[in-house]
Design a protein around this motif. Structure first.
Motif, PDB file in Angstrom:
ATOM      1  N   CYS A  51       0.821  -1.215   0.000  1.00 36.26           N
ATOM      2  CA  CYS A  51       0.000   0.000   0.000  1.00 36.26           C
ATOM      3  C   CYS A  51       0.852   1.260   0.000  1.00 36.26           C
ATOM      4  O   CYS A  51       1.972   1.282   0.497  1.00 36.26           O
ATOM      5  CB  CYS A  51      -0.983   0.012   1.163  1.00 36.26           C
ATOM      6  SG  CYS A  51      -0.316   0.454   2.756  1.00 36.26           S
ATOM      7  N   THR A  53       0.043   5.094   1.182  1.00 34.14           N
ATOM      8  CA  THR A  53      -0.943   5.897   1.890  1.00 34.14           C
ATOM      9  C   THR A  53      -0.247   7.010   2.661  1.00 34.14           C
ATOM     10  O   THR A  53       0.985   7.059   2.706  1.00 34.14           O
ATOM     11  CB  THR A  53      -1.795   5.011   2.832  1.00 34.14           C
ATOM     12  OG1 THR A  53      -2.891   5.768   3.316  1.00 34.14           O
ATOM     13  CG2 THR A  53      -0.975   4.439   3.973  1.00 34.14           C
ATOM     14  N   THR A  67       4.429   0.551   1.978  1.00 36.36           N
ATOM     15  CA  THR A  67       4.730  -0.617   2.791  1.00 36.36           C
ATOM     16  C   THR A  67       3.850  -1.813   2.441  1.00 36.36           C
ATOM     17  O   THR A  67       2.767  -1.647   1.899  1.00 36.36           O
ATOM     18  CB  THR A  67       4.553  -0.280   4.297  1.00 36.36           C
ATOM     19  OG1 THR A  67       4.932  -1.395   5.088  1.00 36.36           O
ATOM     20  CG2 THR A  67       3.126   0.107   4.620  1.00 36.36           C
ATOM     21  N   ASP A  70       0.703  -1.858   6.545  1.00 31.49           N
ATOM     22  CA  ASP A  70       0.450  -0.520   7.082  1.00 31.49           C
ATOM     23  C   ASP A  70       0.254  -0.512   8.599  1.00 31.49           C
ATOM     24  O   ASP A  70       0.315   0.530   9.223  1.00 31.49           O
ATOM     25  CB  ASP A  70      -0.749   0.131   6.388  1.00 31.49           C
ATOM     26  CG  ASP A  70      -2.052  -0.572   6.668  1.00 31.49           C
ATOM     27  OD1 ASP A  70      -2.102  -1.803   6.484  1.00 31.49           O
ATOM     28  OD2 ASP A  70      -3.019   0.109   7.070  1.00 31.49           O
ATOM     29  N   PRO A  73       4.671  -0.656   9.847  1.00 32.63           N
ATOM     30  CA  PRO A  73       5.685  -0.317   8.838  1.00 32.63           C
ATOM     31  C   PRO A  73       7.073  -0.219   9.461  1.00 32.63           C
ATOM     32  O   PRO A  73       7.215   0.028  10.656  1.00 32.63           O
ATOM     33  CB  PRO A  73       5.223   1.045   8.326  1.00 32.63           C
ATOM     34  CG  PRO A  73       4.473   1.641   9.481  1.00 32.63           C
ATOM     35  CD  PRO A  73       3.801   0.475  10.160  1.00 32.63           C
TER      36      PRO A  73
END
Length: 148
Positions: A51, A53, A67, A70, A73
């Motif tokens: 992801c 973000t 990562t 999430d 991480p």
């Protein structure tokens, strides 16, 4: 001898709908690399392999995260203070064939588009090599020059 030229190789690529990266539209590049490497983008937080973000620190600074997990991480490798390097992993993540969670608005970021260009360039060069190898198998040869 059938002559193998760069023009012949590029024309074969064009016949299959693959244009030089400077001539191809971003959306088409994106679709070709996702299809080729078996990756996809999702907006589903329940089912992803990687992801991209954002999150905020307690004092309001925005951090950028790239990562596989999430929830935990690696702060040394997955968290970015500046968005300029945030998508540096994206090309490798696509090539590895991941389901990638990303918010739609992030896909308009310059870094995202640059990563897609980089991935497409690699895809294009791989396809050039594939076409060249196919033509050599069919009996085409590069013209010999005094240097080769």
């Amino acid at each position: 001898m059938r002559k193998l030229t760069d023009e012949l190789i590029e024309s074969k690529l064009e016949e299959s709908g693959i244009l030089h990266f400077e001539e191809m539209e971003h959306e088409r590049k994106l679709q070709l690399v996702l299809d080729h490497y078996g990756s996809e983008f999702t907006h589903d937080w329940q089912n992803y392999g990687f992801c991209f973000t954002t999150t905020e620190t307690a004092d309001g600074y925005e951090l950028y995260m790239a990562t596989a997990d999430d929830r935990s991480p690696d702060f040394s490798y997955d968290i970015y203070y500046y968005d300029s390097q945030w998508f540096e992993k994206l090309s490798d993540v696509i090539i590895e064939g991941n389901r990638i969670q990303i918010d739609e608005y992030m896909m308009d970021e310059y870094g995202f588009q640059d990563a897609i260009d980089t991935t497409y360039e690699e895809f294009y060069n791989d396809k050039l090599k594939d076409i060249e190898d196919e033509l050599i198998e069919k009996g085409y040869e590069r013209e010999r020059t005094g240097n080769s």
